[in-house]
Design a protein around this motif. Sequence first.
Motif, mmCIF file in Angstrom:
data_model
loop_
_atom_site.group_PDB
_atom_site.id
_atom_site.type_symbol
_atom_site.label_atom_id
_atom_site.label_comp_id
_atom_site.label_asym_id
_atom_site.label_seq_id
_atom_site.Cartn_x
_atom_site.Cartn_y
_atom_site.Cartn_z
ATOM 1 N N ASP A 194 11.944 34.939 -19.003
ATOM 2 C CA ASP A 194 11.712 33.279 -19.409
ATOM 3 C C ASP A 194 10.451 33.172 -18.683
ATOM 4 O O ASP A 194 10.727 32.811 -17.322
ATOM 5 C CB ASP A 194 12.878 32.457 -19.093
ATOM 6 N N ARG A 216 9.188 30.492 -18.252
ATOM 7 C CA ARG A 216 9.135 29.078 -17.631
ATOM 8 C C ARG A 216 9.564 29.099 -16.180
ATOM 9 O O ARG A 216 9.353 28.141 -15.445
ATOM 10 C CB ARG A 216 10.080 28.200 -18.298
ATOM 11 N N HIS A 217 10.218 29.987 -15.568
ATOM 12 C CA HIS A 217 10.697 30.248 -14.368
ATOM 13 C C HIS A 217 10.057 31.166 -13.312
ATOM 14 O O HIS A 217 10.548 31.287 -12.163
ATOM 15 C CB HIS A 217 12.218 30.817 -14.401
ATOM 16 N N LYS A 244 3.853 26.495 -27.241
ATOM 17 C CA LYS A 244 4.632 25.507 -26.650
ATOM 18 C C LYS A 244 5.648 26.073 -25.619
ATOM 19 O O LYS A 244 6.225 27.227 -26.177
ATOM 20 C CB LYS A 244 5.327 24.606 -27.694
ATOM 21 N N ALA A 245 6.048 25.305 -24.840
ATOM 22 C CA ALA A 245 7.454 25.951 -24.054
ATOM 23 C C ALA A 245 8.491 26.079 -24.683
ATOM 24 O O ALA A 245 9.023 25.222 -25.389
ATOM 25 C CB ALA A 245 7.119 25.331 -22.544
ATOM 26 N N GLY A 246 9.273 27.044 -24.182
ATOM 27 C CA GLY A 246 10.632 27.274 -24.714
ATOM 28 C C GLY A 246 10.916 27.877 -26.131
ATOM 29 O O GLY A 246 11.800 27.976 -26.644
ATOM 30 N N THR A 264 8.550 31.411 -24.114
ATOM 31 C CA THR A 264 7.322 31.054 -23.486
ATOM 32 C C THR A 264 7.269 29.849 -22.867
ATOM 33 O O THR A 264 8.231 29.162 -22.709
ATOM 34 C CB THR A 264 6.520 30.726 -24.897
ATOM 35 N N ARG A 265 6.226 29.651 -21.908
ATOM 36 C CA ARG A 265 5.821 28.625 -21.181
ATOM 37 C C ARG A 265 4.780 28.114 -21.927
ATOM 38 O O ARG A 265 4.447 28.272 -23.030
ATOM 39 C CB ARG A 265 5.414 29.060 -19.751
ATOM 40 N N GLU A 266 4.253 26.627 -21.463
ATOM 41 C CA GLU A 266 3.138 26.091 -22.129
ATOM 42 C C GLU A 266 1.881 26.586 -22.006
ATOM 43 O O GLU A 266 1.398 27.307 -20.754
ATOM 44 C CB GLU A 266 3.020 24.895 -21.606
ATOM 45 N N GLN A 274 -0.604 32.735 -22.759
ATOM 46 C CA GLN A 274 0.219 33.754 -21.743
ATOM 47 C C GLN A 274 0.147 35.098 -22.490
ATOM 48 O O GLN A 274 0.042 35.283 -23.574
ATOM 49 C CB GLN A 274 1.471 33.221 -21.622
#
Length: 728
Positions: free
Chosen positions: A177, A179-180, A260-262, A286-288, A291
Motif C-alpha cells: 500500500d 499510501r502508507h 489516483k490514490a487507493g 496506489t498513492r496519488e 509512482q
Amino acid sequence: MYLRKLSHFIILSFLLLSSAKAQGWKGQWIEAPQCQERPNTWQRFTHDFTLSTKPTSLKARIAVDSKYWLWLNNRLIIFEGQLKRGPSPTSTYYDIVELAPYLRKGANHLQILTCYFGKDGFSHISSGHAGLLFDAQNNSVDILSDSSWHAEVLDAYTTCDTETPNYRLSEASIRFDARHAGTIINGLPGGNAPTQRAKVIASQAINSIYGNLVSRPIPFWRFTSRKKYIWTKWDSVKRQLRCRLPYDAQVTPYLKVKAKAGKTIDMRTEDFKIGTQNSVRAEYITREGIQEYESLGWINGNEMIYTIPPGVKVIDVRYRESGYDTDIVGEFNCNDPFWNELWKRSARTLYVNMRDTYFDCPDRERAQWWGDVVNDIQENFYVLSTTSWKIIDKGMRELIAWQNPDGVIHAPIPGNYKQELPCQMLMSVGWYGFYTHWYNSGNFSSLADLYNGIHKYLHQVWQTDSNGFVPIRKGGWSWADWGSNIDLELITNEWYYLALKAEQEYARILGKSEDQANIARQIDKMVQGFDKRYWQGNGYKSPNFEGQYDDRAQALAVVSGLASKERYPYLFKIFETTHFSSPLLELYVQEALFRMGKGKEALARARHLYSKMMSNPNATTVYELWEPGASINHAWASGMTVILGREVCGIKPTSLGFKTFDIAPQLAGLTHVKTQVQIKYGTISVDLSLQKSGHLKAQVVVPRGTTATVKWNGKQLQLHGGRHSVKL
C-alpha cells in the motif's frame, strides 16, 4: 517448539558444512522494536559506518528468517539473499557476501530489506522470529548487527486477503500500500530512514531459536535488470494487460503508473491457479501521482497479467528474471522437429524447477519431493552446467539430516511434511538417485557423511523375508506413481534391489567389507528368487496383484537387470499394449525399451504420450501428467532429455565423472543428431549423421584428459582429447 533431537552422526555431517566456528561470530540477532513476528512481516535495517581506508576484502556473514535484499552505498548487491530455512530441523543457512568492491573510504551506508514468511510450508521451517544477523570482520574493521542499528517494520507491506496461496507454500501473496510508505524507487526502499534502534533478540549467533548456522552451499541467484516483455495486449473487457514472457520463468513484476490514490492493481501469471490450488500473486495499492513499484516475491509463468482499475494510467510495465546460477549448456538437435521442441521445453522445465532446492513445480508447491529429484539428477547431467551439481548435493545432505531417529527418511524437506513415501525414498538413496549423482560427477566426497543414514534406512526400517524380499510399507503415503494398475509390491522390491546395488558400491568405496558382503548376500537372494516369485508366464506380477501387467514394473525389472534377455519378447508385448506409467516413471520404460534394442518403438511410444502437451503452441514447459489439468511445469516429465542424450546419441559414462565414456548411438529412425554435454573435464560434443550406406559419420569433441569409445554396428574406435572426424 519444533526442535527435535537428532542422532549424533547427522549433527556431525552438517557441522562439516559450516564454514565458521560458533566462537567466531560477534554479530547479534536483531529486529525492529515494533516487530510482532506476524507472517509476511517486512523490515528495513540501516547502518551507517565510516572507514579510514577501503579494505581489499571484507566478507559479511548474513542470516535471516526468511529472505533479504542488500544495498551498499545505494547499490543493490544481493537480490533475494538467504535460503529457505532448514538444512536440518535445528539449523539455519547463512550467506557469505564480499563487501569490498562496494565500500569506499569515509562514510558508508548499508541498507537491508527483509521478508519473514512466518509460517512453515513444504519447503521451509520457520524459526518463529523475524531476525537478522550480520557479521563482517577483518583485522581492521568489524561491522556487526547490534542495538546501534536502526530498524523498522514496513507497514506498507501486508498480505492479500483473498485468493490466498494453498497451504503447501510458506510464501504469502504480497500487498503493498503505497499510501502508507515510500515506494521502492530505482531499486531502493524509499521514504525516511528508520529512527528507532533495533532490539536484540539473541545475543549469541548460535542459539536455541535459530540453531546451528550452516554456510550456503549453492550460488547466489542470477538476476537481470528490468526487461521489457515480448509483447503486451490490452483486454478492455477484463481491464487486463497481458504481457508475454519469453518462456516460463521466475520473475518479479514491475510497474510505473499515474493514478489516483487507493486503486488496487493485481499482478499474477496465467499459472496462478493449478486445478483448485492457488499459487502466489501480488497487489499494489496506489498513492496519488506518478509512482513505480517492483513486487519482490517471485512468481512464475509464461504471461504476466496486470489487472488495472479505472483511474490508473499505465506508463510502463517490465519484469526482472532471477533463478539458479547455472546455464542450459546441453543441446539436442535432430532431423525431427518434434524431439527438438520437446528437448527445449524439457530443459526449460528443469531450470524453472530449481531455486533454493530442486522442487516438483514452481507454483503449487515449490517442494523438494525426492521422487522428482531422482529424475532431475539424471536430466541435470544432460542439460545444465556443472554449477548445478551443488543443488543436488545440498538436497542429499538435507534428506539425511532430516532423518528420524528411528531411521525413516521422508520428503519433501525442509518443511512441515513428515510423511514417508517408501518408494520415493528407495529411489532417492539408490542407483538412479544418490549413486548416479556421485558417479556422474565423479565426486564421492559426501558419501562418508551420508552412508550411515542410508544404511540405517535400508536395514533398520526395511525388513526382509527369508528370500530377501521386503513387504509393502505403508509409510505416510504408499505412493509409487500417479494413475492406476500399480503393482506396488513388485515395484517396491525392484526399487529396494536398486537401492541395495547402490549401497553395495557405497560400502566398497568406503572399505566397509562386512557391509559389502552382507549386501551381496541380500542381492544374491533377490536375484535367485525373483523369477520364482514374480514371473507369471507372460510378464512379472506380484502373486496377489489382480490387475494387468504393470508396464512400470516390467521396466524396472529390465533396467535393474533382474529380467533376463530371454524375457524381453514377453515384456515388449506389454510395453506395446499398456500405457499406465506417468511421466515420472516413463523415463524407465524408455530406458528399458532401448536396452532391449527397441529404440524406434520407444520413441514412437514417447511421441504418442507427449503429443497432447506438445500440441499446445504457447507452452514452453512439460506437464505433471500427460494431459493438462495439473501442474504445467514438472521436471519429472523432462526425462526425454536423458533418453535423447544417453540412448539416442549414446553418451554414457564408463568410469567416474565421464573420465571414460561411450558414444554408442541408437538412432531409432533418426538420420542426424547433434548434442553436447558438460562434464567436469569440459564439454562433450557429438554430431552424428547416418549415411545411405549404413555407415556413421561422426564429428566429436572429446574433453582433454578423457577417452571416448565410439561404437557402431559392431565396430568401435577410441578417441582421446581433441576434435575428431570419423566414419564407422
